[in-house]
Scaffold this active site. Structure first.
Site, PDB file in Angstrom:
ATOM      1  CE1 TYR A  63      17.382 -12.239  11.012  1.00 46.32           C
ATOM      2  CE2 TYR A  63      19.746 -12.180  10.716  1.00 46.32           C
ATOM      3  CZ  TYR A  63      18.548 -11.529  10.903  1.00 46.32           C
ATOM      4  OH  TYR A  63      18.523 -10.154  10.970  1.00 46.32           O
ATOM      5  CE  LYS A 103       8.848  -5.355  22.102  1.00 48.40           C
ATOM      6  NZ  LYS A 103       8.893  -3.937  22.512  1.00 48.40           N
ATOM      7  CG  ASP A 105      11.340  -1.472  22.622  1.00 49.00           C
ATOM      8  OD1 ASP A 105      11.947  -2.083  23.534  1.00 49.00           O
ATOM      9  OD2 ASP A 105      10.112  -1.272  22.664  1.00 49.00           O
ATOM     10  CG  ASP A 164      21.660  -8.591  11.131  1.00 47.89           C
ATOM     11  OD1 ASP A 164      22.783  -8.140  10.850  1.00 47.89           O
ATOM     12  OD2 ASP A 164      20.778  -8.814  10.273  1.00 47.89           O
ATOM     13  CG  ASP A 179      24.414  -3.103  10.404  1.00 50.76           C
ATOM     14  OD1 ASP A 179      25.248  -3.992  10.682  1.00 50.76           O
ATOM     15  OD2 ASP A 179      23.968  -2.935   9.258  1.00 50.76           O
TER      16      ASP A 179
HETATM   17  C1  IPM Z   1      25.721  -9.729   9.123  1.00 46.65           C
HETATM   18  C2  IPM Z   1      24.957  -9.743   7.843  1.00 46.65           C
HETATM   19  C3  IPM Z   1      24.356 -11.128   7.628  1.00 46.65           C
HETATM   20  C4  IPM Z   1      23.503 -11.442   8.842  1.00 46.65           C
HETATM   21  C5  IPM Z   1      23.586 -11.312   6.329  1.00 46.65           C
HETATM   22  C6  IPM Z   1      24.451 -11.017   5.124  1.00 46.65           C
HETATM   23  C7  IPM Z   1      22.971 -12.675   6.225  1.00 46.65           C
HETATM   24  O1  IPM Z   1      23.975  -8.756   7.870  1.00 46.65           O
HETATM   25  O2  IPM Z   1      26.695 -10.498   9.234  1.00 46.65           O
HETATM   26  O3  IPM Z   1      25.352  -8.983  10.022  1.00 46.65           O
HETATM   27  O4  IPM Z   1      22.378 -11.001   8.927  1.00 46.65           O
HETATM   28  O5  IPM Z   1      23.974 -12.106   9.727  1.00 46.65           O
HETATM   29 MG    MG Z   2      24.118  -7.479   9.499  1.00 52.93          MG
END
Ligand code: IPM
Ligand code: MG
Length: 364
Positions: free
Chosen positions: A146, A195, A227, A251, A255
């Protein structure tokens, strides 16, 4: 004691959920005798609308001047919002990435646990959900893909896009130390996720983690591929304690963890640097679809406020009070839409502000 908190409500549901976390913090202040001075600043889409850029120097300065930052969420819907017609470095997300970098917030903590009351909201098989889990994701936040060099160019008549994933030894070492220190206070196991069967950066990551592990004899280090970890989180999340990983893997996996914990609306986060300063935000996004309707789940933001008290202000008792209030409200059957189970009897659906009120009432 007196503390300064800069708030970044942001876009979408951000202002609604930050208002509830602030309400809860104000209640904590009254009950425990602390003075929290809030200052609100713009970042993300709202800052683009006001100043033409997602993050101004003034916002950075006001964050630096505070003891901690409480954030909501930023961004809108790609394809629907004009913010995404801007060049990438002018879009809302670029503001958040720049803020993390400017404040030196390299260590992102995302705790995902399954509240017993939310077992029904967990999409995993019943026997797995029954066992529960409590995972602390430690995500490296200011390096990797990133923040690497990137460009899009035309080569031989076609478009070519490049992103680069770079890690320095020192960046890996400092996040490894944090992961081991956190594991020492938990169940003393770190799963370092990479990885390494493909990537050089992952091989360096694995080597540095192994070196740092030597200083933490009572913590077990395991290595896992990303993975396979994605799969194991669904098969047997109870095996994990601390999961430490680089920026993009963290990231994605966080989620996934939020989903198995019932909802993105339940997952708080802390972004820390070496000292006590930190930025606290829910792990979920700005949910533009439901913005302004008073139906978003404020609990992740409220739990982020608890992390703020714990990590930045060293107010453990006060943080416990918020976390206990959240458990109690869930046990009493109060739910926002995202964690509502229509088949379960005895549940009450609450609006965003009503959920904030319920939590505040329980802070005693
Ligand atoms: C998170 C979000 C951010 C990230 C985005 C909005 C840049 O997805 O905080 O997880 O990828 O870090
Ligand atoms: Mg995120």
């Amino acid at each position: 004691m007196n503390f300064k908190i800069t708030t970044i409500p942001g876009d979408g549901i951000g202002p609604e959920i930050v208002a509830e976390a602030r309400k809860v913090l104000e209640r904590v202040g009254e009950v425990y005798g602390h003075e929290f001075a809030f200052e609100e600043v713009l970042m993300g889409g709202c800052s683009i609308d006001a100043y033409g850029e997602p993050l101004t120097d003034e916002t950075i300065e006001k964050c630096k001047a505070a003891d901690a930052v409480l954030m909501g969420s930023i961004g809108g819907k790609v394809g629907q919002s004009s913010w995404y017609e801007l060049p990438p470095e002018k879009r809302p997300e670029a503001g958040l990435l720049k803020l993390r970098k400017s404040l030196g917030l390299f260590c992102n903590l995302r705790p995902a646990k399954l509240y017993p009351e939310l077992k029904k909201a967990c999409p995993l098989k019943e026997d797995i959900a029954e066992q529960g889990f409590d995972v602390m994701m430690v995500r490296e936040l200011t390096g990797g893909l990133y923040f690497g060099y990137r460009k899009t160019e035309t080569v031989d008549g076609e478009e070519v896009a490049t992103d680069t994933l770079t890690y320095r030894e020192s960046e890996i070492r400092r996040i490894a130390k944090k992961a081991f220190e956190i594991a020492e206070k938990r169940n003393r196991k770190v799963t370092s996720v990479d990885k390494a069967n493909v990537l050089d950066s992952s091989r360096l990551w694995r080597k540095i983690f192994a070196e740092e592990a030597k200083a933490y004899e009572n913590v077990t280090l395991e290595n896992a591929l990303v993975d396979s970890t994605a799969m194991q989180l669904i098969r047997n999340p109870g095996q994990f304690d601390v999961v430490a990983t680089e920026n993009m893997f963290g990231d994605i996996l966080s989620d996934e963890m939020a989903e198995i914990a019932g909802s993105l609306g339940m997952l708080p986060s802390a972004s820390l640097r070496e000292d006590s300063f930190g930025l606290y935000e829910p792990s979920g996004g700005s949910a533009p679809d439901i913005a302004g309707q008073n139906i978003a789940n404020p609990l992740a933001t409220i739990l982020s406020a608890a992390m703020l008290l714990r990590y930045s202000f060293n107010l453990g008792k006060e943080a416990d009070a918020i976390e206990n209030a959240v458990s109690e409200v869930l046990a009493q059957g109060f739910r926002t839409g995202d964690i509502m189970d229509k088949e379960e009897k005895g549940l009450t659906l609450l609006h965003t502000d009503e959920m904030g009120d319920k939590i505040a009432e329980l802070i005693k």
